[in-house]
Design a protein around this motif. Sequence first.
Motif, mmCIF file in Angstrom:
data_model
loop_
_atom_site.group_PDB
_atom_site.id
_atom_site.type_symbol
_atom_site.label_atom_id
_atom_site.label_comp_id
_atom_site.label_asym_id
_atom_site.label_seq_id
_atom_site.Cartn_x
_atom_site.Cartn_y
_atom_site.Cartn_z
ATOM 1 N N SER A 45 -4.542 3.525 -3.070
ATOM 2 C CA SER A 45 -5.062 4.273 -1.925
ATOM 3 C C SER A 45 -4.198 5.479 -1.577
ATOM 4 O O SER A 45 -4.676 6.407 -0.947
ATOM 5 C CB SER A 45 -5.213 3.358 -0.722
ATOM 6 N N ASN A 46 -2.933 5.490 -2.008
ATOM 7 C CA ASN A 46 -2.058 6.624 -1.691
ATOM 8 C C ASN A 46 -2.120 7.736 -2.726
ATOM 9 O O ASN A 46 -1.378 8.702 -2.633
ATOM 10 C CB ASN A 46 -0.605 6.141 -1.617
ATOM 11 N N GLN B 282 0.819 -1.207 0.000
ATOM 12 C CA GLN B 282 0.000 0.000 0.000
ATOM 13 C C GLN B 282 0.862 1.270 0.000
ATOM 14 O O GLN B 282 0.583 2.229 -0.690
ATOM 15 C CB GLN B 282 -0.853 -0.036 1.266
ATOM 16 N N ASP B 283 1.940 1.267 0.803
ATOM 17 C CA ASP B 283 2.803 2.464 0.897
ATOM 18 C C ASP B 283 4.025 2.335 -0.018
ATOM 19 O O ASP B 283 4.981 3.089 0.110
ATOM 20 C CB ASP B 283 3.234 2.682 2.352
ATOM 21 N N TYR B 284 4.041 1.358 -0.908
ATOM 22 C CA TYR B 284 5.091 1.059 -1.908
ATOM 23 C C TYR B 284 6.367 0.485 -1.286
ATOM 24 O O TYR B 284 7.093 -0.240 -1.943
ATOM 25 C CB TYR B 284 5.458 2.275 -2.770
ATOM 26 N N GLN C 237 6.037 6.781 -8.335
ATOM 27 C CA GLN C 237 6.526 5.890 -7.269
ATOM 28 C C GLN C 237 5.826 4.541 -7.341
ATOM 29 O O GLN C 237 6.429 3.502 -7.138
ATOM 30 C CB GLN C 237 6.285 6.515 -5.897
ATOM 31 N N GLN C 238 4.548 4.594 -7.659
ATOM 32 C CA GLN C 238 3.840 3.323 -7.750
ATOM 33 C C GLN C 238 4.392 2.472 -8.890
ATOM 34 O O GLN C 238 4.522 1.256 -8.767
ATOM 35 C CB GLN C 238 2.353 3.553 -7.954
ATOM 36 N N GLY D 137 3.457 10.528 -6.903
ATOM 37 C CA GLY D 137 2.871 9.305 -6.342
ATOM 38 C C GLY D 137 2.685 8.226 -7.405
ATOM 39 O O GLY D 137 2.999 7.057 -7.187
#
Length: 352
Positions: A169-170, A93-95, A146-147, A143
Amino acid sequence: MNRSPTAERAVRADGLVCTFGATTVIADLTLDVIAGELFAILGPSGCGKTTALRLLAGFERPSAGRLTLLRDLVAAPSVHVPPERRGIGMVFQDYALFPHMSVGENVAYGVPVPGDRRGRVAEVLTLTGLSGFADRRVHELSGGEQQRVALARALAPRPRLLLLDEPFSNLDPTLRARVRGELREIVKRAGTTAILVTHDQEEALSIADRVAFMWRGRIEQVGTPDEIYRLPATIHAAEFIGDANLFRARADGGCVATPFGEYPAPAGADRVAIVVRPEDVELRPDGVPGRLVAREYYGHDQVLHVRLVGGALVRVRAGPRLHAQGTEVALALRAAPVVLVDDGDAEGAGAG
Ligand code: ATP
């Protein structure tokens, strides 16, 4: 999507159970995922989605059931193949990227054989649309970028299964729709089987080949997005996925009376729930009369709240033409409703 009998099964979870102390978090995880499929597990917060992913990855051990990846049995009460030997890639979720490393270094971290590193890193950076980014620092990226780095790192070792935990979700809501499409394209180009978990129905329906609906630790329905939406198998699925009018009634002689007439009820059912999507109701002069009591205006369309003469309140998705509150209208169904057995266990799903 190839779902012929010869299509290879990448994942078979059969009756997996997971308990923490006295709490059963996964009561029955049963699903088949076909090789190359993008599969979503969809359900409300707390239904056990993350635990399901952790069981598949090997971070949790089931107390019952069997899990097979391709042809290998990797989990059963007496079998436990550890996560690093399952050939699974994960996007958290937060990578979980290393902020002090460059994009290239983050991705290289995922490649096990040093000799193959440079070539493979370049390959996955191209696959994920990051070829110019190898020397950039992770904290300099957006973001969405990063994903893609997290995805590149997970794909670098050529996993046989990719697991994604709430991958969007981020992200800023305006970015999500674009990044969803990108993720699907990348996963399809890579040819990897992927399972993502999400509580966001729009996300699941818009990118997955098939969706499993999970409720309180059980998979209640598996189907294509269209099947899940059009033909929900349970009241929970009908209420959680999309907008639904739900009328509860008693069946009599295999039929149920609804505000719109009689319809067949499931064999042997006593109490039933009639599910009508707002877009399946139309304003029609020869319909059931009622009065407009409220409306939600969205610009491109609106949802009208209509109180029928018999007392039922019906939500109707209609065009943007304005109707004053109190207007007399008449409603008809465009399609037969879905009639489900009502086992009385729909509290918390907004039933009523
Ligand atoms: P969310 O969408 O909110 O992340 P989820 O569907 O992913 O929820 P899980 O994180 O799998 O749900 O949690 C399911 C339930 O299991 C929750 O009630 C949670 O508190 C509980 N749970 C999860 N992990 C543990 C644990 N290690 N010990 C005890 N209870 C746990």
